[in-house]
Design an enzyme around this catalytic site. Structure first.
Site, PDB file in Angstrom:
ATOM      1  N   ASP A   1      45.343  48.744  34.353  1.00 52.82           N
ATOM      2  CA  ASP A   1      44.277  48.075  33.596  1.00 52.82           C
ATOM      3  C   ASP A   1      42.961  48.847  33.750  1.00 52.82           C
ATOM      4  OD1 ASP A   1      43.132  45.959  32.103  1.00 52.82           O
ATOM      5  OD2 ASP A   1      42.485  44.946  33.943  1.00 52.82           O
TER       6      ASP A   1
ATOM      7  N   GLY B   1      34.927  38.338  33.866  1.00 51.89           N
ATOM      8  CA  GLY B   1      34.350  37.669  35.033  1.00 51.89           C
ATOM      9  C   GLY B   1      34.337  36.147  34.971  1.00 51.89           C
TER      10      GLY B   1
ATOM     11  N   ASP C   1      42.436  37.523  34.804  1.00 57.29           N
ATOM     12  CA  ASP C   1      42.293  37.878  36.208  1.00 57.29           C
ATOM     13  C   ASP C   1      41.494  36.796  36.944  1.00 57.29           C
ATOM     14  OD1 ASP C   1      41.928  39.028  38.658  1.00 57.29           O
ATOM     15  OD2 ASP C   1      41.114  40.904  37.947  1.00 57.29           O
TER      16      ASP C   1
HETATM   17  P1  13P Z   1      38.863  37.744  33.060  1.00 54.09           P
HETATM   18  O1  13P Z   1      37.744  38.173  33.955  1.00 54.09           O
HETATM   19  O2  13P Z   1      38.364  36.839  31.983  1.00 54.09           O
HETATM   20  O3  13P Z   1      39.996  37.157  33.806  1.00 54.09           O
HETATM   21  O4  13P Z   1      39.410  39.057  32.318  1.00 54.09           O
HETATM   22  C1  13P Z   1      40.271  39.949  32.972  1.00 54.09           C
HETATM   23  C2  13P Z   1      40.494  41.208  32.227  1.00 54.09           C
HETATM   24  O5  13P Z   1      40.100  41.389  31.101  1.00 54.09           O
HETATM   25  C3  13P Z   1      41.266  42.255  32.916  1.00 54.09           C
HETATM   26  O6  13P Z   1      41.330  43.422  32.177  1.00 54.09           O
HETATM   27  O1  G3H Z   2      38.839  43.578  33.827  1.00 51.35           O
HETATM   28  C1  G3H Z   2      38.659  43.743  35.014  1.00 51.35           C
HETATM   29  C2  G3H Z   2      39.493  43.093  36.035  1.00 51.35           C
HETATM   30  O2  G3H Z   2      39.114  41.770  36.246  1.00 51.35           O
HETATM   31  C3  G3H Z   2      39.566  43.939  37.273  1.00 51.35           C
HETATM   32  O3  G3H Z   2      38.669  43.603  38.273  1.00 51.35           O
HETATM   33  O4  G3H Z   2      38.071  45.869  39.131  1.00 51.35           O
HETATM   34  O5  G3H Z   2      37.658  43.821  40.499  1.00 51.35           O
HETATM   35  O6  G3H Z   2      39.977  44.631  40.165  1.00 51.35           O
HETATM   36  P1  G3H Z   2      38.584  44.550  39.590  1.00 51.35           P
HETATM   37 ZN    ZN Z   3      39.538  43.806  31.019  1.00 51.30          ZN
END
Ligand code: 13P
Ligand code: G3H
Ligand code: ZN
Length: 327
Positions: A98, A195, A272
């Site tokens: 990701d 977020g 996430d």
């Molecule tokens: P959220 O912060 O809304 O869970 O989004 C996660 C995301 O886009 C990871 O790529």
């Molecule tokens: O889109 C982003 C995700 O929520 C990843 O978050 O970089 O803290 O793992 P992170």
């Molecule tokens: Zn994302």
């Protein structure tokens, strides 16, 4: 070089085409520990839908590049055993990087067993984004690894931009970008945001379904991805604040809007933060209610159960890809 097929993963091609045909979206769940991985697989087995298991750059570094694919492959073997016992069909799993931010990171993920990568060139200017995305596509496709790109900057934490008109991705740019790069799916900006603090209290911008429909007209059967789509369950936020946490004004995307977006060319919805707040609420409650407990299996076990319920609800009620099974 690890072969993702031998590890039990699939790329996203077939699963996205199925999602397009059936007008639902699949979950892109971000994970960074064993309990999240188990809860994701168990929930999706129960609701009988494919899943994209996602590892961010930070999670890649946190877990360690050599542990990720074998650990999730082991969890898949366990899921298959569970499926037999429960007389359910084992589910299909893609292992996806990701927000990959460089060619080198995407190559590393591919060599370490990932079946899908995202190259996020959204902060580059258009031409540079095309160039980098194309370079990753050319490499990844040699190994049948699918690639997600990103065009447009999401409101919220990405660059602190607010959700106003000029940050939405333009359908004509989507068409041009896809044709020039050969990406297999594309994340675009239609009003969601990353977020747990997506908007100010009282604000709830609408997801731009009109943009999604316009993209669908220009590109037939092309999978779109929605990032930043957590709903931030308010019961979890209440628990966090009740049991010593501090997350005032944490707000997510209206789940009904995500449900509507899932019926468009949106094939994957990234989640996430919902997992993070669910787990935090659960652990905080355990610590306050059972201060004598110091075995992590106790409170992480409860958190895993809470995650399982949240993921199942999401698959069935929000994404529309899951169904209730006997259990
Ligand atoms: P959220 O912060 O809304 O869970 O989004 C996660 C995301 O886009 C990871 O790529
Ligand atoms: O889109 C982003 C995700 O929520 C990843 O978050 O970089 O803290 O793992 P992170
Ligand atoms: Zn994302």
């Amino acid at each position: 070089m690890l072969n993702y097929k031998k590890l039990g993963f699939e790329n996203t091609k077939k699963m996205y085409q199925e999602a397009l045909k059936k007008n639902y979206a699949l979950p892109g769940y971000n994970v960074s520990n064993m309990e999240q991985i188990q809860a994701v697989l168990s929930a999706c087995l129960h609701t009988q839908n494919s899943v994209v298991m996602q590892i961010s750059k930070k999670a890649y570094e946190y877990i360690g590049e050599k542990l990720i694919a074998p650990m999730i492959a082991g969890a898949i073997l366990q899921m298959k055993e569970d499926a037999k016992k429960m007389k359910l069909k084992p589910i299909t799993v893609a292992l996806h990087l990701d927000h990959g931010d460089s060619f080198e990171l995407c190559v590393s993920a591919i060599k370490n067993g990932f079946s899908s990568v995202m190259i996020d060139g959204s902060h580059l200017d258009y031409k540079e984004n095309v160039k980098l995305t194309k370079k990753v596509v050319n490499f990844a496709h040699k190994y049948s690894v699918t690639v997600e790109g990103e065009l447009g900057v999401l409101a919220g934490v990405e660059d602190d931009v607010s959700a106003d008109e000029n940050v939405y991705t333009r359908p004509e740019d989507v068409e041009d970008f896809v044709n020039k790069t050969g990406v297999d799916s594309l994340a675009i900006a239609v009003g969601t945001s990353h977020g747990a603090y997506k908007f100010k209290p009282g604000q709830q911008p609408k997801i731009r379904l009109d943009i999604l429909r316009a993209v669908e007209k220009r590109l037939k059967n092309f999978p779109i991805v929605l990032h930043g789509s957590s709903s931030i369950p308010q019961d979890a936020i209440k628990k966090i604040n009740q049991y010593g946490g501090k997350m005032p004004d944490a707000i997510g995307i209206d789940a009904k809007q995500v449900r509507e977006a899932s019926k468009t060319p949106v094939c994957k919805v990234n989640i996430d933060s919902d997992s993070r707040v669910t787990m935090s609420a659960s652990i905080r409650e355990s610590f306050v209610k059972s201060p004598e407990v110091f075995d992590p299996r106790a409170y992480l076990g409860i958190a895993r159960e809470d995650l399982l319920k949240m993921y199942m609800k999401k698959n069935i009620e929000v994404l529309g890809c899951g169904r209730k099974t006997a259990k």
